[in-house]
Scaffold this active site. Sequence first.
Site, mmCIF file in Angstrom:
data_model
loop_
_atom_site.group_PDB
_atom_site.id
_atom_site.type_symbol
_atom_site.label_atom_id
_atom_site.label_comp_id
_atom_site.label_asym_id
_atom_site.label_seq_id
_atom_site.Cartn_x
_atom_site.Cartn_y
_atom_site.Cartn_z
ATOM 1 N N LYS A 268 0.841 -1.192 0.000
ATOM 2 C CA LYS A 268 0.000 0.000 0.000
ATOM 3 C C LYS A 268 0.880 1.247 0.000
ATOM 4 C CE LYS A 268 -3.917 -1.729 2.763
ATOM 5 N NZ LYS A 268 -4.966 -1.625 1.734
ATOM 6 N N ARG A 342 -10.161 -11.614 2.132
ATOM 7 C CA ARG A 342 -10.966 -12.711 1.577
ATOM 8 C C ARG A 342 -10.222 -14.035 1.641
ATOM 9 N NH1 ARG A 342 -11.600 -9.317 -3.863
ATOM 10 N NH2 ARG A 342 -11.546 -7.728 -2.237
HETATM 11 N N1 BES Z 1 -8.095 -3.748 4.550
HETATM 12 C C1 BES Z 1 -8.258 -3.354 3.199
HETATM 13 C C2 BES Z 1 -9.574 -2.619 2.954
HETATM 14 C C3 BES Z 1 -9.725 -1.261 3.600
HETATM 15 C C4 BES Z 1 -9.395 -0.112 2.906
HETATM 16 C C5 BES Z 1 -10.278 -1.141 4.853
HETATM 17 C C6 BES Z 1 -9.562 1.134 3.488
HETATM 18 C C7 BES Z 1 -10.459 0.103 5.436
HETATM 19 C C8 BES Z 1 -10.108 1.236 4.753
HETATM 20 C C9 BES Z 1 -8.239 -4.587 2.299
HETATM 21 O O1 BES Z 1 -7.462 -5.633 2.726
HETATM 22 C C10 BES Z 1 -7.740 -4.159 0.975
HETATM 23 O O2 BES Z 1 -6.592 -3.781 0.911
HETATM 24 N N2 BES Z 1 -8.565 -4.240 -0.057
HETATM 25 C C11 BES Z 1 -8.182 -3.872 -1.361
HETATM 26 C C12 BES Z 1 -8.783 -4.883 -2.286
HETATM 27 C C13 BES Z 1 -8.308 -4.782 -3.712
HETATM 28 C C14 BES Z 1 -6.834 -5.097 -3.796
HETATM 29 C C15 BES Z 1 -9.113 -5.741 -4.569
HETATM 30 C C16 BES Z 1 -8.718 -2.476 -1.654
HETATM 31 O O3 BES Z 1 -9.803 -2.144 -1.199
HETATM 32 O O4 BES Z 1 -8.006 -1.708 -2.310
HETATM 33 MN MN MN Z 2 -5.458 -5.434 2.092
#
Ligand code: BES
Ligand code: MN
Length: 491
Positions: A268, A342
């Site tokens: 990230k 997931r």
């Molecule tokens: N934990 C994150 C989702 C999240 C984002 C929670 C912002 C709270 C605030 C999750 O694991 C994630 O990184 N999801 C990705 C999924 C994508 C790679 C398909 C996302 O939302 O960018």
């Molecule tokens: Mn994530």
Amino acid sequence: MIQFSAVSSLSQTPKTWVFLACEKEDGFLNFPGKAGVEIRKVIEEEGFSGKEGQAAVAHPKGAIKAEKVIVLGVGTKTEVTVETLRRASGRLARKAREFRVEEALIEWPRQFKGEQIKAFVEGLILGSYQYTRYKTQLKDASKGIQKFILKVPLDQLSSSKASLKIAESYCEGVLLARDLINGAPSDITPRVLADTARKMVKGPVRLKLYSTKELKRMGAGGILGVNIGSALEPYLIHLHYKPAGKPKKSIAIVGKGITFDSGGLSLKPAGSMETMKMDMSGAAAVLGVFSQLAKLKPNVEVHGIIATTENMPGGRAYKPGDVLKAMNGKTMEVLNTDAEGRLVLSDALSYAVKQKVDGIVDMATLTGACVIALGSLISGAMSNDPKLMDKVKEATEAEGESIWELPLVKEYRDDIKSKVADIKNIGGGREAGTIIGGLFLQEFVGDTPWVHLDIAGPAYLEREYPAVPYLTFGGTGLMVRSLLTLLRNQS
Ligand code: BES
Ligand code: MN
Ligand code: ZN
């Protein structure tokens, strides 16, 4: 926590007296006599009209002996809901801190009964919350309300006391969840979540803990895959509550417990990582609920299942292109290591199904897309079972924790088809990210009635929302109260 009591008569005038007031024509609720008219006049000159969301502080002279009077506007009398009262007392908590009020009494209006008392007490406790673990200078800080008395009609005294107890129990669960979410990610590790679960074992609550060795034997390839890049052990936590009588139903509540989500090798950006200690909010909700089951004793069997690990990019970390095998035998192609929730939930849900439950509710901070779609006050909800969905809607509505249902569009399933494995962990593009997440999870619940709550937005607030003053900065402890109500409604 605030020390509460309910009484029906007073031995002395309180230092701070609290009243609820409706908009003009309805006046004060439980009008404090002639003196009240005076107070009302004074605060009306300052713009107070009794509108929902208003709060006024007055310093009465003469007629009323209290040092301060706080009046909370609750709007039109016929439109007052439990949520109105939860917010009014949340506002009271804020005002009390601002004006250094530590003890107060409310003259409780007869027309508001149990559910309303519960909501009011919740708002006060939750709105008073502050996370201070890492603060070294607190001496001069205003403490906020420490002691609170509800003065109720005599014939409502025992029912009021019962509602008060329930509210206190609900909030204890919420505050446990908030503390876990707000703790630094190097302090709140998977092991700490496991230890927290361990402390809940007594009477009707039992625990099974599975770590790397057991997870390998069980074929929990999702949790193990996400975990490899981390230096810390992962856990599958299984709490089990069995009521004394013969329960009508059994429910599994499942939580995502990523104690820090760096994104893994699909790293990230720095800014997005700042709040990723909150990625265990689903797990925190499960623990918050379980901390209260022995006390509230709902007549339903409950399985609390948590998949917990960090998602880190260590030298052995799982990689885009890797294929993992979940506990139910399905293979998952990893194309983005940041879609880790997931993957760990694939095992937790497979495990929940094995418990042969009548329903599963999972809570996960799963997608950023859900935050974009619904913001910080609404959770996304998806389900394969309209009946269970209705029950969840009813419970969340009663607790003021709004959800909005999104459709599990089956045509979109093509999006997670993989060329090399059974499914892949991301869709083709940026479309319908939250639904894609839900569809992925659906692969692991079979025919078991199931509701998926994407709590990515409301689990953690990066700012305050003045309209909902019982929510404070940081972890909200969302879904603890709703799930307790859902479980208690089953019995
Ligand atoms: N934990 C994150 C989702 C999240 C984002 C929670 C912002 C709270 C605030 C999750 O694991 C994630 O990184 N999801 C990705 C999924 C994508 C790679 C398909 C996302 O939302 O960018
Ligand atoms: Mn994530
Ligand atoms: Zn995550």
